[in-house]
Design a protein around this motif. Structure first.
Motif, mmCIF file in Angstrom:
data_model
loop_
_atom_site.group_PDB
_atom_site.id
_atom_site.type_symbol
_atom_site.label_atom_id
_atom_site.label_comp_id
_atom_site.label_asym_id
_atom_site.label_seq_id
_atom_site.Cartn_x
_atom_site.Cartn_y
_atom_site.Cartn_z
ATOM 1 N N ALA A 1 7.186 9.771 0.354
ATOM 2 C CA ALA A 1 6.070 9.710 -0.596
ATOM 3 C C ALA A 1 4.934 8.838 -0.062
ATOM 4 C CB ALA A 1 6.564 9.162 -1.929
ATOM 5 N N TYR A 2 5.205 8.095 1.000
ATOM 6 C CA TYR A 2 4.223 7.173 1.577
ATOM 7 C C TYR A 2 3.678 7.698 2.900
ATOM 8 C CZ TYR A 2 6.958 4.579 -1.760
ATOM 9 O OH TYR A 2 7.614 4.210 -2.897
ATOM 10 N N ALA A 3 3.770 8.983 3.124
ATOM 11 C CA ALA A 3 3.405 9.590 4.409
ATOM 12 C C ALA A 3 1.956 9.346 4.809
ATOM 13 C CB ALA A 3 3.700 11.090 4.380
ATOM 14 N N LYS A 4 1.046 9.211 3.844
ATOM 15 C CA LYS A 4 -0.361 8.982 4.196
ATOM 16 C C LYS A 4 -0.526 7.719 5.034
ATOM 17 C CE LYS A 4 -2.685 11.398 0.450
ATOM 18 N NZ LYS A 4 -3.632 11.271 -0.666
ATOM 19 N N ALA A 5 0.358 6.755 4.839
ATOM 20 C CA ALA A 5 0.283 5.501 5.586
ATOM 21 C C ALA A 5 0.788 5.658 7.018
ATOM 22 C CB ALA A 5 1.082 4.414 4.879
ATOM 23 N N SER A 6 1.400 6.789 7.342
ATOM 24 C CA SER A 6 1.988 6.965 8.675
ATOM 25 C C SER A 6 1.022 7.545 9.699
ATOM 26 C CB SER A 6 3.246 7.847 8.589
ATOM 27 O OG SER A 6 2.885 9.178 8.265
ATOM 28 N N ALA A 7 -0.223 7.790 9.316
ATOM 29 C CA ALA A 7 -1.201 8.371 10.242
ATOM 30 C C ALA A 7 -1.413 7.430 11.433
ATOM 31 C CB ALA A 7 -2.521 8.619 9.536
ATOM 32 N N PRO A 8 -1.500 7.984 12.634
ATOM 33 C CA PRO A 8 -1.722 7.141 13.820
ATOM 34 C C PRO A 8 -2.994 6.304 13.680
ATOM 35 C CG PRO A 8 -1.210 9.396 14.461
ATOM 36 C CD PRO A 8 -1.394 9.391 12.967
ATOM 37 N N GLY A 9 -2.910 5.066 14.109
ATOM 38 C CA GLY A 9 -4.063 4.174 14.068
ATOM 39 C C GLY A 9 -4.272 3.464 12.750
ATOM 40 N N THR A 10 -3.379 3.652 11.796
ATOM 41 C CA THR A 10 -3.506 2.984 10.503
ATOM 42 C C THR A 10 -3.243 1.493 10.679
ATOM 43 O OG1 THR A 10 -2.765 4.970 9.354
ATOM 44 C CG2 THR A 10 -2.669 2.916 8.111
ATOM 45 N N SER A 11 -4.146 0.676 10.170
ATOM 46 C CA SER A 11 -3.972 -0.779 10.255
ATOM 47 C C SER A 11 -2.977 -1.238 9.187
ATOM 48 C CB SER A 11 -5.310 -1.484 10.039
ATOM 49 O OG SER A 11 -5.746 -1.300 8.697
#
Length: 151
Positions: free
Chosen positions: A40-50
């Motif tokens: 459910a937290y996949a949006k936070a897994s994008a490469p380059g996320t601080s």
């Protein structure tokens, strides 16, 4: 009954203690965030996320889940969901106060939806005085101490 079914479905998608431990022990931030993919937290897994962005995205996902669950709760239990979502409203109010102190600086706000109590009225204020009037008004839901709900 419907809220119980929905809560169980949401619980099946939770990370759990084991996954939380693996995330905490990951050797790097990108490795830790990669473990969020497919959750459910996949949006936070994008490469380059601080880290601050990931924390915000995880919190926003939690709020979305709480909003969905609150929609399934009986009317008498919505107060509990609002209490759980109060930290997001507080965060919005604090960010809004900073934006009033530092005009022109962009701010991100959470979307508490129907869980919000004072935020919709505070969000449209353009001065500290206006914000204080909303928080302290008899029409608002906060007492003058800001620590209790008025009824």
């Amino acid at each position: 009954m419907a809220a119980t079914v929905r809560a169980k479905a949401m619980a099946r998608r939770r990370l759990g203690a084991g996954a939380a431990r693996r995330i905490a022990l990951a050797p790097s931030l990108p490795d830790a965030l990669g473990l969020l993919a497919g959750t459910a937290y996949a949006k936070a897994s994008a490469p380059g996320t601080s880290l601050p962005a990931a924390e915000r995205l995880v919190a926003a996902a939690e709020l979305r889940q709480l909003r969905v669950l609150s929609g399934w709760l009986p009317r008498s239990a919505v107060g509990l969901a609002r209490a759980l979502g109060a930290r997001y409203e507080r965060s919005n109010i604090e960010a809004h106060a900073r934006s009033l102190a530092e005009p022109g600086r962009p701010r991100q706000y959470y979307e508490p939806g129907s869980l919000a109590l004072s935020w919709p009225r505070i969000a449209v204020t353009t001065t500290f005085r206006g914000k204080q009037e909303v928080v302290h008004s008899r029409a608002g839901l906060w007492t003058t101490t800001g620590s209790r709900y008025a009824r």
